[in-house]
Design a protein around this motif. Structure first.
Motif, PDB file in Angstrom:
ATOM      1  N   SER A  24     -19.305  49.308  37.429  1.00 32.43           N
ATOM      2  CA  SER A  24     -19.222  47.868  37.658  1.00 32.43           C
ATOM      3  C   SER A  24     -18.590  47.589  39.014  1.00 32.43           C
ATOM      4  CB  SER A  24     -18.392  47.236  36.546  1.00 32.43           C
ATOM      5  OG  SER A  24     -18.377  45.844  36.679  1.00 32.43           O
ATOM      6  N   TYR A  28     -22.405  43.331  45.486  1.00 34.54           N
ATOM      7  CA  TYR A  28     -23.473  44.300  45.707  1.00 34.54           C
ATOM      8  C   TYR A  28     -23.113  45.234  46.861  1.00 34.54           C
ATOM      9  CZ  TYR A  28     -28.056  46.340  45.742  1.00 34.54           C
ATOM     10  OH  TYR A  28     -29.087  47.246  45.654  1.00 34.54           O
ATOM     11  N   THR A  53     -23.611  47.421  37.314  1.00 32.96           N
ATOM     12  CA  THR A  53     -23.344  46.030  36.977  1.00 32.96           C
ATOM     13  C   THR A  53     -22.643  45.413  38.185  1.00 32.96           C
ATOM     14  OG1 THR A  53     -23.119  46.549  34.638  1.00 32.96           O
ATOM     15  CG2 THR A  53     -22.113  44.501  35.395  1.00 32.96           C
ATOM     16  N   ASP A  55     -20.905  41.951  39.592  1.00 37.20           N
ATOM     17  CA  ASP A  55     -20.340  40.650  39.238  1.00 37.20           C
ATOM     18  C   ASP A  55     -20.713  40.256  37.804  1.00 37.20           C
ATOM     19  OD1 ASP A  55     -18.804  38.383  39.751  1.00 37.20           O
ATOM     20  OD2 ASP A  55     -20.533  37.245  40.510  1.00 37.20           O
ATOM     21  N   ASN A  57     -23.293  41.149  36.082  1.00 37.63           N
ATOM     22  CA  ASN A  57     -24.729  41.110  35.837  1.00 37.63           C
ATOM     23  C   ASN A  57     -25.277  42.530  35.756  1.00 37.63           C
ATOM     24  OD1 ASN A  57     -27.461  40.643  35.793  1.00 37.63           O
ATOM     25  ND2 ASN A  57     -27.449  39.198  37.490  1.00 37.63           N
ATOM     26  N   LYS A  58     -25.870  42.879  34.611  1.00 29.99           N
ATOM     27  CA  LYS A  58     -26.415  44.224  34.425  1.00 29.99           C
ATOM     28  C   LYS A  58     -27.763  44.408  35.110  1.00 29.99           C
ATOM     29  CE  LYS A  58     -23.901  45.174  30.219  1.00 29.99           C
ATOM     30  NZ  LYS A  58     -23.936  45.525  28.819  1.00 29.99           N
ATOM     31  N   THR A  59     -28.406  43.339  35.499  1.00 28.88           N
ATOM     32  CA  THR A  59     -29.661  43.414  36.246  1.00 28.88           C
ATOM     33  C   THR A  59     -29.541  42.548  37.495  1.00 28.88           C
ATOM     34  OG1 THR A  59     -30.594  41.655  34.883  1.00 28.88           O
ATOM     35  CG2 THR A  59     -31.147  43.902  34.251  1.00 28.88           C
ATOM     36  N   PRO A  60     -28.697  42.971  38.439  1.00 31.01           N
ATOM     37  CA  PRO A  60     -28.417  42.123  39.592  1.00 31.01           C
ATOM     38  C   PRO A  60     -29.638  41.807  40.455  1.00 31.01           C
ATOM     39  CG  PRO A  60     -27.604  44.342  39.975  1.00 31.01           C
ATOM     40  CD  PRO A  60     -28.035  44.267  38.547  1.00 31.01           C
ATOM     41  N   TYR A  71     -32.507  38.434  46.254  1.00 30.33           N
ATOM     42  CA  TYR A  71     -31.121  38.758  45.925  1.00 30.33           C
ATOM     43  C   TYR A  71     -30.474  39.569  47.051  1.00 30.33           C
ATOM     44  CZ  TYR A  71     -27.034  40.669  43.631  1.00 30.33           C
ATOM     45  OH  TYR A  71     -25.748  41.036  43.338  1.00 30.33           O
TER      46      TYR A  71
END
Length: 103
Positions: A24, A28, A53, A55, A57-60, A71
């Motif tokens: 985590s 990014y 992960t 922030d 989010n598991k799928t950034p 993104y």
């Protein structure tokens, strides 16, 4: 007695293996920077999009290659990867999404 203490000390260590989930990161860029220096930018991007992960989010990188490019445009410092490298990584990401959804 020493064996019992050693066993007692090792059980929690083994129990924790595999239960942490993906690494985590708060940003990014932090994920990108944590990847091995020998890795090419495309590989670093792909790794962070698929196995981290960011922030919470598991799928950034989103649900498509377009989401991925958008993104990364907003969340990866420009000097870290070229536009071509981002597009190549997001294409690989889309291929993985397609493969995962075909099963």
């Amino acid at each position: 007695m020493k064996r019992a203490l050693l066993l007692f000390a090792l059980v929690p260590a083994f129990a924790a293996c595999g239960s942490d989930g993906p690494p985590s990161f708060t940003t990014y860029d932090a994920c990108f920077d944590k990847q091995p220096q020998a890795d090419m930018p495309v590989d670093k991007i792909f790794e962070c999009c698929t196995n981290a992960t960011v922030d919470g989010n598991k799928t950034p990188c989103g649900a498509s290659s377009t989401d991925c490019v958008n993104y990364l445009t907003d969340n990866l410092a420009q000097q870290k990867a070229s536009t071509v490298e981002i597009m190549d990584a997001c294409s690989m990401y889309q291929d993985k999404l397609d493969a995962d959804n075909s099963h």
